[in-house]
Design a protein around this motif. Structure first.
Motif: not given
Length: 91
Positions: A58-79
């Motif tokens: 996940i390096m750019c905006y398009n990556d965030i859009v296409s990998k929303q579940n991964s981003v959410t999982s990363i944030l929830v897991s860490a916090i």
């Protein structure tokens, strides 16, 4: 006694105990009732979030859009783990 929520001058939600007969606007003068201190929570997980984003490509905006579940999982897991541990410490 009852617990009342109010917002301090910096915009933080706070709770305090006040007498049943006191009006709600006396909350800032009541007995503080606080949740756990999370002031350093995000500082503690910056590297973990950064590395997980990199490991998941996940390096750019398009990556965030296409990998929303991964981003959410990363944030929830860490916090979440840190919040749970903070509550365990004051148990």
């Amino acid at each position: 006694m009852r617990i009342v929520k109010y917002y301090d001058n910096d915009g933080w939600a706070r709770f305090s105990k006040i007498r049943d007969s006191d009006p709600d606007d006396m909350a800032e003068f009541g007995i503080p009732v606080e949740t756990v201190d999370i002031s350093s929570l995000l500082d503690d997980c910056k590297k973990e979030i950064h590395n997980a984003l990199a490991e998941n490509g996940i390096m750019c905006y398009n990556d965030i859009v296409s990998k929303q579940n991964s981003v959410t999982s990363i944030l929830v897991s860490a916090i979440r783990r840190r919040i749970v541990n903070a509550f365990k410490e004051v148990k």
